[in-house]
Design a protein around this motif. Sequence first.
Motif, mmCIF file in Angstrom:
data_model
loop_
_atom_site.group_PDB
_atom_site.id
_atom_site.type_symbol
_atom_site.label_atom_id
_atom_site.label_comp_id
_atom_site.label_asym_id
_atom_site.label_seq_id
_atom_site.Cartn_x
_atom_site.Cartn_y
_atom_site.Cartn_z
ATOM 1 N N ARG A 168 -9.179 1.067 51.440
ATOM 2 C CA ARG A 168 -10.540 1.255 50.914
ATOM 3 C C ARG A 168 -11.448 1.921 51.941
ATOM 4 N NH1 ARG A 168 -6.945 -0.144 47.548
ATOM 5 N NH2 ARG A 168 -7.802 -0.199 45.445
ATOM 6 N N GLU B 80 -16.507 -1.735 44.578
ATOM 7 C CA GLU B 80 -16.331 -0.383 45.121
ATOM 8 C C GLU B 80 -17.290 -0.152 46.282
ATOM 9 O OE1 GLU B 80 -14.229 3.107 45.241
ATOM 10 O OE2 GLU B 80 -13.943 1.468 43.812
ATOM 11 N N TYR C 95 -4.606 -3.568 51.614
ATOM 12 C CA TYR C 95 -5.539 -3.215 50.543
ATOM 13 C C TYR C 95 -6.896 -2.797 51.121
ATOM 14 C CZ TYR C 95 -8.613 -3.794 46.488
ATOM 15 O OH TYR C 95 -9.548 -3.598 45.506
ATOM 16 N N GLU D 24 -16.313 0.275 52.903
ATOM 17 C CA GLU D 24 -16.178 1.670 53.337
ATOM 18 C C GLU D 24 -16.932 1.916 54.645
ATOM 19 O OE1 GLU D 24 -16.954 6.174 51.581
ATOM 20 O OE2 GLU D 24 -17.172 4.404 50.288
#
Length: 231
Positions: free
Chosen positions: A119, A88, A115, A92
């Motif tokens: 993100r 995670e 994908y 970003e």
Amino acid sequence: MAELPEEFNCTITNWEYIYGLCRDVADEVRRDEFEPEVVVALARGGWFAGRCLCDFLGLDDLTSLKMEHYVGTAQKTGEPTVRYPMPEGSVEGKDVLVIDDIADTGGSISRAEAYVEQRDAGEVRTATLQLLDTSEFEPDYVGERLAEWAWVVYPWNFIEDMVDLLSGVMEKADQESYTADELRHYLAEYHDVKRIEMEIAQPNRLPEVLAEMERRGVIEGAGPGEYRLAE
């Protein structure tokens, strides 16, 4: 689940050649003045290229994404799906270069690009060391374009692919047993893997592969210097 034909051409590569393709991709990225902040290497084929690109481009941010598509040299599934997602927040707000070893249909790297974009990445670009003309996806950067389809045996999965290839030729030829020279003959007949090509790319490795096949229980001894598929 689709299957490859019984007879198809293979190309065996070595580390030096593939390292050169990594350098070519890095040169393209620099010429384009794209400065990624993180490299996403598709597992497993993109790992070596991803690490090399980090070195060439001066990056220390490397992450991995596992797509489920191919199963060995004999089978492939349908649409690629994400098997192991990235951590995670790993992309970003960052400009990203997605790298894989080869684009056959282009499905894996196309799905990976989508994908990564989902993100919350910055600019996302894609690269492959090799691109087959069967690919419906055009990466931003390509080390080498291949006009004719062939199964490419990379140095990081040489034993894995050779186990599949040798098992396949033994099943197809349907002899009771095989010498190493007979197996070389069938590799050339069914997959266009010439002895000299294999020895230049991966010298003296057939005995190693046969020993590993025996250890894994794929083949068994059938007399001095002879092998057969294990029952």
